[in-house]
Write an enzyme that holds these catalytic residues in place. Structure first.
Site, PDB file in Angstrom:
ATOM      1  N   CYS A  61      43.417  35.941  43.420  1.00 35.93           N
ATOM      2  CA  CYS A  61      43.425  34.716  42.609  1.00 35.93           C
ATOM      3  C   CYS A  61      44.835  34.259  42.243  1.00 35.93           C
ATOM      4  O   CYS A  61      45.010  33.153  41.761  1.00 35.93           O
ATOM      5  CB  CYS A  61      42.592  34.894  41.343  1.00 35.93           C
ATOM      6  SG  CYS A  61      43.272  36.120  40.220  1.00 35.93           S
ATOM      7  N   CYS A  82      38.809  40.658  36.494  1.00 37.76           N
ATOM      8  CA  CYS A  82      39.928  40.115  35.717  1.00 37.76           C
ATOM      9  C   CYS A  82      40.444  41.135  34.705  1.00 37.76           C
ATOM     10  O   CYS A  82      41.615  41.104  34.323  1.00 37.76           O
ATOM     11  CB  CYS A  82      39.503  38.847  34.991  1.00 37.76           C
ATOM     12  SG  CYS A  82      38.688  37.650  36.052  1.00 37.76           S
ATOM     13  N   ASP A  92      46.695  35.426  39.850  1.00 39.69           N
ATOM     14  CA  ASP A  92      47.001  35.560  38.427  1.00 39.69           C
ATOM     15  C   ASP A  92      47.959  36.739  38.190  1.00 39.69           C
ATOM     16  O   ASP A  92      47.939  37.723  38.914  1.00 39.69           O
ATOM     17  CB  ASP A  92      45.713  35.761  37.624  1.00 39.69           C
ATOM     18  CG  ASP A  92      44.856  34.511  37.620  1.00 39.69           C
ATOM     19  OD1 ASP A  92      45.375  33.458  38.034  1.00 39.69           O
ATOM     20  OD2 ASP A  92      43.696  34.574  37.208  1.00 39.69           O
ATOM     21  N   CYS A 136      43.335  33.306  34.324  1.00 37.57           N
ATOM     22  CA  CYS A 136      42.094  32.709  33.849  1.00 37.57           C
ATOM     23  C   CYS A 136      41.792  33.130  32.402  1.00 37.57           C
ATOM     24  O   CYS A 136      42.461  34.016  31.855  1.00 37.57           O
ATOM     25  CB  CYS A 136      40.953  33.137  34.762  1.00 37.57           C
ATOM     26  SG  CYS A 136      40.519  34.874  34.552  1.00 37.57           S
TER      27      CYS A 136
END
Ligand code: FES
Length: 126
Positions: free
Chosen positions: A34, A104, A36, A60
């Site tokens: 992603c 995450c 991140d 996120c």
């Protein structure tokens, strides 16, 4: 997607955000899929206790909430105790994360482990 109230609270009002003025350990990790990134700054005292901790997360909502919760969970803990904190515990403290957002929570836990490993290496602690 359903986030718990606790996740939303830590996302909207994240604790310990920014860069500490004084720190002696940094842990930075990114998620290749992603993109991140999270960076943790930690101040560890001579007793090997986490005196202060902060984070910067480009990611996120779940990454921000788990970063915030992780800092709250380990502040004041001995580094060995902090190393026992897992991503699952962080997710649990937040009242759970949607299944597709569980990955995450890896970021904050991995950054924590990395920062403590770096600190141990620098100080010759096994
Ligand atoms: Fe990248 Fe959540 S989508 S950390």
């Amino acid at each position: 997607m359903n986030y718990t109230e606790k996740v939303m609270d830590h996302f909207i009002n994240p604790r310990n955000v920014g860069k500490l003025e004084t720190y002696n350990a940094i842990g930075e990790v990114g998620n290749a899929s992603c993109g991140d990134i999270i960076k943790l700054y930690i101040l560890i005292n001579s007793e090997n206790v986490i005196e202060d901790i902060s984070f910067q997360t480009f990611g996120c909502g779940a990454a921000i909430a788990t970063s915030s919760m992780t800092t709250e969970m380990v502040k004041g803990k001995h580094i060995d105790e902090a190393l026992n904190v897992t991503k699952d515990q962080v997710a649990e403290e937040l009242g759970g994360l949607p299944a597709n957002k569980m990955h995450c929570s890896n970021l904050a836990a991995d950054a924590l482990h990395k920062a403590i490993a770096d600190y141990k290496a620098q100080n010759g602690i096994k």
